[in-house]
Design a protein around this motif. Sequence first.
Motif, short mmCIF file in Angstrom:
data_model
loop_
_atom_site.label_atom_id
_atom_site.label_comp_id
_atom_site.label_asym_id
_atom_site.label_seq_id
_atom_site.Cartn_x
_atom_site.Cartn_y
_atom_site.Cartn_z
N GLY A 58 37.54 110.47 2.72
CA GLY A 58 37.75 109.23 3.45
C GLY A 58 37.43 109.28 4.92
N HIS A 59 36.77 110.34 5.39
CA HIS A 59 36.45 110.50 6.80
C HIS A 59 34.95 110.33 7.04
N THR A 60 34.57 110.32 8.30
CA THR A 60 33.19 110.03 8.70
C THR A 60 32.57 111.24 9.37
N VAL A 61 31.32 111.53 8.98
CA VAL A 61 30.48 112.49 9.70
C VAL A 61 29.48 111.66 10.49
N ASP A 62 29.60 111.70 11.82
CA ASP A 62 28.88 110.77 12.69
C ASP A 62 28.00 111.55 13.67
N GLY A 63 26.80 111.03 13.90
CA GLY A 63 25.88 111.69 14.82
C GLY A 63 25.42 110.79 15.95
N VAL A 64 24.38 111.23 16.64
CA VAL A 64 23.80 110.47 17.74
C VAL A 64 22.32 110.17 17.49
N GLY A 65 21.90 110.21 16.22
CA GLY A 65 20.53 109.88 15.88
C GLY A 65 19.60 111.07 15.73
#
Length: 409
Positions: A58-65
């Motif tokens: 239920g969590h997010t793996v988030d980047g900057v592109g």
Amino acid sequence: MGAGALFGVLAPGQTAHATVLSCGQTVTTSVVLSAGLVNCPGDGLVIGAAGITVDLNGHTVDGVGLGAGIRNNGFANVTVTNSAAAPGRVEQFDYGVRLNAGTAGNIVEKLTIQNNEFSGVELNATLSNNQVRNNIIERQSHRGVTIIGGAGTNAIANNTITSNQGQGIFVQQSAGNRLEGNRITGSGGAGLALEGASGNTLLTNTVGISSDAAISIQLGSNNNLVQGNASTQSQDAGMNVSNSTGNRLISNTLQGSGDSGIVLQASHGSTITGNDVSLNTGGIELSSSNNNLIQSNIASNTTGDGISLGLSLNNTVRENQANQNKSRGIHVTGDAAAGAGNQLVRNTTSANQGDGIYVSKAAHTLQGNIARDNKSWGVHVDLRNIDGGGNRASGNGQAGQCLRVVCTP
């Protein structure tokens, strides 16, 4: 949490406990996320061992592109999943999930993969038996799913693939893959696209609102099976096959297209059977395409011709329904040498606004066709065509019913 996240480690024989992993760290044991990764400057997570499970929980793996949200450079039998009711997201990377050369037996499932640059999921030169299933793959700047570099015998199944600016699923130079049960809509390119990709299976996918053809098969994509798919509202053809041979197009429902339901261009030796291509600009359209079987299709209620063959030879057009079209039921153009003509056998062409069947050049064979209640001729053929007998016509706009073939009521 910034660039680090808490995970529960599920190593065999151990109870889960908290640990901290940073963006770009290599994961060598099964883990369950306890928090998300935020603003990763490169890769999110890198798979570093075979046989492990990464659960986003239920969590997010988030980047900057940049980089890949989850990258596997060749480890087998890895599962990336989400066990929680809340979405497990992978977002804002070059690639959401990237499986590279040598990767086999991986499962990517139940994720929400969104807002990445090149592809939500890419299989690049993978070995076999990878499964991408039951994911939401949406709003990539290019493609939803990409299979390239000889990636073979993988399954892309039951995904919802929406609002990607390129193709929904793109397969290039890769064989033996199975694309099944995917729901694809809002693609900036074709919904499903094969390019130089042979021996693949496209089964029971639905494609809606694509800016190109719903299904595109081109540039030497040979011997593929395309069966039981459905499309609506593609801006180009429902299915466009070009420069490809030996494909089987079976029992697809392709409607509401900006072009014909099925278009073949310079494509030979294919089987087109049991398709419903009604309610398009045209039904089935062949151009410079030879030795194809067109049988038992419904090509009715189009704004053009039900079935048209242009400069195409040795095709068998048999037992099709081509009724209530705004132009002709069946239209054949282009000369054929003796023995190279098309065979029009036992088709039904009724209530069309033009002729039931119009053959403008020689030498093609007409046998056992039915043409009733068309606005013009029932059957209208040029000189030197072959009357195979058994053609029937009645109620057509021209009193003679048929021109240059014999028709009985």
